[in-house]
Design an enzyme around this catalytic site. Structure first.
Site, mmCIF file in Angstrom:
data_model
loop_
_atom_site.group_PDB
_atom_site.id
_atom_site.type_symbol
_atom_site.label_atom_id
_atom_site.label_comp_id
_atom_site.label_asym_id
_atom_site.label_seq_id
_atom_site.Cartn_x
_atom_site.Cartn_y
_atom_site.Cartn_z
ATOM 1 C CB CYS A 148 -0.991 -0.007 1.156
ATOM 2 S SG CYS A 148 -0.277 0.168 2.798
ATOM 3 C CB CYS A 175 3.093 -2.266 -8.330
ATOM 4 S SG CYS A 175 3.755 -3.831 -7.713
ATOM 5 C CB CYS A 218 -2.922 1.453 -1.791
ATOM 6 S SG CYS A 218 -2.736 3.185 -2.193
#
Length: 257
Positions: A120, A198, A191
């Site tokens: 997150c 990512c 999130c």
């Protein structure tokens, strides 16, 4: 199968999932929360059809939507697996009492294997709670958590876990760069913002997304504050229960040396 051809008294799950495109959407959402654009790519159908059938699934209670915290113009859609299980059980009973679904046995925690990384933004609540819950329920799974902009743990996250007998007071926020180059079987973003940044991990495990609001961003209303963290822990516990069934797999007995 076209759901319009089903008998009017057909069980609700068949009426909802008996159309091919809706089935494909359910399969895509069973893996990960997704936006309309993601679903269009996954099922290779026009936006108007995807949106229409998503509305059908939402009205039937199988799918819900949440506004993206990364871009408020987007909505992430989530499959309610508990609701699917209920309707599938009703489907069997509707045909014959002997065909009701038998609830599966809980997975053996000792059979769960693999490496899981939860992500997150701040690594201060959602991903830390998820890491703690999975570690307790599956001690042989290697689990970690991190954030794109780590912060100290939120006091409410520590308090919620303390109520469940888990001490997070000594934990720290970790940057996802600490895990760059490591292999994981499952990388799960919690999130919407961190989903967009990512990195790719070795072995290409594929990013799974659970779109969950930040409980610390809910303000100080009666519904926010500490209750928001309680709700977050409850939702994570439910989702981790389904994840455990993916992690629990038969393994060969150890050969004596």
């Amino acid at each position: 199968m076209n759901s319009d051809s089903l008998a009017p008294g057909a069980p609700q799950f068949l009426r909802l999932a008996g159309e091919q495109l809706r089935w494909d959407l359910l399969r895509a959402l069973a893996r990960s929360d997704q936006r309309v654009g993601d679903l269009i790519t996954a099922v290779d159908r026009p936006q108007n059809l995807v949106s229409y059938h998503l509305r059908m699934l939402r009205s039937g209670g199988l799918v819900s939507g949440r506004r993206s915290s990364a871009d408020g113009r987007d909505t992430y859609y989530r499959l309610d697996l508990d609701r699917c299980a209920e309707l599938l059980a009703d489907t069997g009973h509707g045909l014959h009492p002997a065909l009701g679904l038998v609830p599966p046995e809980p997975p053996d925690p000792e059979s769960a294997r693999g490496r899981v990384l939860f992500l997150c933004t701040g690594n201060s609540s959602r991903s830390q709670i998820a890491e703690a819950l999975l570690r307790r329920r599956a001690p042989r799974v290697e689990v970690a958590s991190a954030g794109s902009h780590p912060k100290p743990l939120h006091p409410h996250a520590i308090a919620v876990m303390r109520e469940q007998g888990i001490d997070l007071s000594g934990h720290r926020g970790k940057h996802l760069d600490e895990f760059a180059g490591q292999r994981f079987d499952h990388v799960i973003s919690l999130c919407d913002k961190v989903r967009e940044v990512c990195p790719e991990f070795p072995g290409h495990p594929g990013l799974v997304h659970w779109s969950m609001p930040d409980p610390s961003a809910a303000g100080d209303t009666p519904e926010a504050g500490y209750p928001a963290f309680v709700r977050t822990a409850g939702e994570l516990s439910t989702r981790i229960g389904f994840l455990l069934r993916q992690l629990a797999r038969p393994h060969a007995p150890e050969t004596p040396s």
